[in-house]
Write a protein that holds these residues in place. Sequence first.
Motif, PDB file in Angstrom:
ATOM      1  N   ASN A  10       0.930  -1.392  -0.018  1.00 10.12           N
ATOM      2  CA  ASN A  10      -0.045  -0.029  -0.106  1.00 10.12           C
ATOM      3  C   ASN A  10       0.953   1.285  -0.030  1.00 10.12           C
ATOM      4  N   VAL A  11       1.995   1.431   0.590  1.00 11.72           N
ATOM      5  CA  VAL A  11       2.765   2.319   0.875  1.00 11.72           C
ATOM      6  C   VAL A  11       3.596   2.507  -0.554  1.00 11.72           C
ATOM      7  N   ALA A  12       4.005   1.596  -1.075  1.00 14.50           N
ATOM      8  CA  ALA A  12       4.514   1.374  -2.521  1.00 14.50           C
ATOM      9  C   ALA A  12       3.707   2.039  -3.497  1.00 14.50           C
ATOM     10  N   ARG A  13       2.232   1.815  -3.517  1.00 18.53           N
ATOM     11  CA  ARG A  13       1.235   2.060  -4.542  1.00 18.53           C
ATOM     12  C   ARG A  13       1.246   4.008  -4.329  1.00 18.53           C
ATOM     13  N   GLU A  14       0.959   4.274  -3.040  1.00 20.75           N
ATOM     14  CA  GLU A  14       0.920   5.740  -2.720  1.00 20.75           C
ATOM     15  C   GLU A  14       2.043   6.441  -3.092  1.00 20.75           C
ATOM     16  N   HIS A  15       3.366   6.093  -3.028  1.00 16.74           N
ATOM     17  CA  HIS A  15       4.407   6.643  -3.416  1.00 16.74           C
ATOM     18  C   HIS A  15       4.775   6.871  -5.027  1.00 16.74           C
ATOM     19  N   ILE A  16       4.300   5.814  -5.670  1.00 23.88           N
ATOM     20  CA  ILE A  16       4.324   5.641  -7.023  1.00 23.88           C
ATOM     21  C   ILE A  16       3.252   6.699  -7.686  1.00 23.88           C
ATOM     22  N   LEU A  17       1.950   6.866  -6.989  1.00 27.92           N
ATOM     23  CA  LEU A  17       0.991   7.651  -7.439  1.00 27.92           C
ATOM     24  C   LEU A  17       1.335   9.295  -7.294  1.00 27.92           C
ATOM     25  N   SER A  18       2.147   9.478  -6.179  1.00 26.45           N
ATOM     26  CA  SER A  18       2.530  10.536  -5.962  1.00 26.45           C
ATOM     27  C   SER A  18       3.852  11.021  -6.845  1.00 26.45           C
TER      28      SER A  18
END
Length: 57
Positions: free
Chosen positions: A29-37
């Motif tokens: 979930n943290v990886a997804r958020e960082h990539i989207l950002s």
Amino acid sequence: MSQFTVTGQFKTRDGHAEFEKTIDAENENVAREHILSQLGSQHGLKRTEIDLEEVGQ
């Protein structure tokens, strides 16, 4: 921390562009958020314009 590889595509003027990025994160979930950002900031995209297809280690 673990390394996650995120693949997907995002909208461009000419259609879609595919991407594959590797990032250090605590979980998926943290990886997804960082990539989207990151992609949103670099390419001026909204989250709805980015399609994440796979997140894996």
